[in-house]
Write an enzyme that holds these catalytic residues in place. Structure first.
Site, short mmCIF file in Angstrom:
data_model
loop_
_atom_site.label_atom_id
_atom_site.label_comp_id
_atom_site.label_asym_id
_atom_site.label_seq_id
_atom_site.Cartn_x
_atom_site.Cartn_y
_atom_site.Cartn_z
N PHE A 1 39.34 5.96 20.89
CA PHE A 1 41.14 6.68 20.72
C PHE A 1 41.70 6.03 19.66
O PHE A 1 42.54 6.87 19.46
CB PHE A 1 41.73 6.73 22.33
CG PHE A 1 42.19 5.04 22.21
CD1 PHE A 1 43.48 5.39 21.40
CD2 PHE A 1 41.67 4.40 22.58
CE1 PHE A 1 44.64 4.28 21.79
CE2 PHE A 1 42.66 3.45 22.80
CZ PHE A 1 44.30 2.99 22.15
N LYS A 2 41.84 5.50 18.94
CA LYS A 2 42.19 4.61 18.17
C LYS A 2 42.58 5.31 16.99
O LYS A 2 43.18 5.61 15.88
CB LYS A 2 42.29 3.11 17.55
CG LYS A 2 42.82 2.15 18.96
CD LYS A 2 42.76 0.95 18.12
CE LYS A 2 43.20 0.28 19.46
NZ LYS A 2 42.60 -0.04 20.74
#
Ligand SMILES: *Cc1c(COP(=O)(O)O)cnc(C)c1O
Length: 433
Positions: A106-107
């Site tokens: 998700f980063k």
């Protein structure tokens, strides 16, 4: 929009300054002066809006007029240019897959948004000076930052990682890109890398020569855009007209804090669950009101091995430091590695779903909450592709996981990194390059 320091001993700054400074001079995290709810019509008609439009409406107020509309829309379009599917596992349980970006965690969202904002500021600043992003990584952050900043003009990226202490895939994600990305392989631990970065920021020989900035998760340009996909999930569940619960596998608490920003923007949510591994600082705090950091312990969900979650202070600020108001919206549960492995097996046998260990912790927290709230629609966030934790997944499920083609291609690529033994060598590199 102005940002203030949560230590309250530094001047208020613009969005641009907050992004470039990363952290305030008094070491406080930056926080927006005001969060105004979006109009009710936004949520009523959200199903008819594109992801780009939702993201634009959500972030606009945090940037004000510091980035013009056209540029901001194009930054957003590039940031969210992949899928955010909500995969239904049963009538009341779904998982929001956040691993469809280039580094499969998700980063990517925060890193891509921050990279493009910095690139925009570098382009529009009169006195052209390249910005150098310095980042220490224990794994996922470095890959997301490297990929997010690749090819961004006016920005150089220097990543320090501990030699032999990141996975093969993670190392390849850092060391094979080239262009404006340089990887320094440090003879030491993650803490040594972190210490070198900190020392460099205070080293005037370096700071006179280069404009340094950091790209860690406390940067407002990494934190805030993470509210986007909570809204994308809401859009996909509106038809169900059930109360929503989000369970977020948490380490530094930036992701869940961004979800709570979506709530402050007016998104209807019944409850947030911070699901953690044995690093249980927040569940303890919610139990007894004492926030007591501890040295982190190593677990199989290692991106959450955090003993003093840096963004938790922002969550407290969102609720005006009112413990009761916060406890009404936030619950937190902690799980052991054994429980995590069992959850991975359960997801696999019951739903034929392969989760990574972080997502599995999220599933456990959700299940626990739904014992008391069975009518809700629960969403746990799947924060990384299971392939990134291949050993753990294959071991827990006793299966062989197919390696996607992109990863095969990556593993074939040639690593390029500069080996660094100590701070002197690191400084030497920073001064001559
Ligand atoms: C970084 C990370 C987390 C923790 O997110 P925070 O925002 O630090 O709470 C969880 N899962 C994965 C896979 C991560 O990479």
């Amino acid at each position: 929009m102005k940002y203030y320091s949560l230590e309250h001993k530094a001047p208020n700054v613009s969005f641009k300054e907050a992004v470039i400074n990363g952290i305030a001079p008094d070491k406080g995290l930056y926080f927006p002066e005001k969060i105004s709810p979006l109009p009710a019509s936004f949520f009523e008609t959200i199903e008819s809006l594109s992801n780009e439009e939702i993201a634009y409406q959500a972030i606009r107020q945090f940037i004000g007029d510091e980035i013009d509309e056209k540029s901001l829309r194009s930054i957003i379009a590039e940031t969210v240019s992949f899928d955010f599917p909500l995969v239904s596992l049963s009538e009341n349980v779904a998982t929001l897959e956040l691993f469809h970006g280039p580094t499969m965690a998700f980063k990517d969202v925060g890193a891509r948004f921050m990279a493009r904002c910095l690139g925009h500021f570098a382009e529009t600043t009169e006195k052209k000076q390249d910005v150098t992003v310095l980042v220490a990584t224990s794994g996922d952050t470095g890959g997301a930052v490297a990929s997010g900043f690749l090819g961004v003009e006016g920005v150089k990226v220097v990543i320090l990682y501990p030699s032999g202490k990141v996975s093969d895939i993670q190392e390849k994600q850092l060391t094979t890109l080239g262009q404006n990305i340089v990887a320094l392989e440090v003879d030491g631990t993650f803490d040594d890398c972190q210490a070198m970065v900190k020392t460099a920021f205070l080293d005037t020989d370096i700071t006179q020569k280069r404009q340094l900035t950091s790209a860690n998760s406390i940067n407002v340009a990494r934190w805030l855009p993470q509210c986007f996909y909570f809204l994308f999930a809401y859009k996909q569940t509106k038809k169900a007209s059930k109360e929503l619960v989000f369970s977020v596998p948490s380490g530094n608490f930036g992701n869940i804090c961004a979800g709570m920003v979506a709530y402050k923007l007016g998104m209807p949510v019944q409850q947030f669950i911070a699901s953690v591994n044995e690093n249980d600082i927040v569940p303890r705090f919610l139990e007894n009101g004492n926030y007591t950091p501890k040295p982190s312990v190593a677990t199989i969900s290692n991106a959450m091995d955090v003993g003093d979650p840096s963004n938790f202070i922002r969550i407290r600020e969102l609720f005006n430091n009112n413990f009761e108001a916060l406890s009404e919206m936030l619950t937190s549960y902690s799980y052991s590695d054994t429980e995590t492995r069992t959850a991975m097996k359960e997801l696999h046998t019951t739903y034929n779903y392969t989760a990574d260990p972080h997502g599995a912790v999220g599933y456990l927290g959700l299940k626990k909450h739904q014992e008391k709230a069975p009518q809700t629609l629960g969403i746990f966030l799947e924060t990384a592709h299971p392939i990134k934790f291949l050993d753990v997944v294959e071991d827990a499920l006793a299966i062989k996981v197919n390696i996607p083609e992109v990863i095969e291609g990556l593993i074939q690529k040639k690593k390029e990194a500069l080996f660094i033994k100590n701070y002197a060598e690191f400084k030497d590199y920073m001064m001559r390059s």
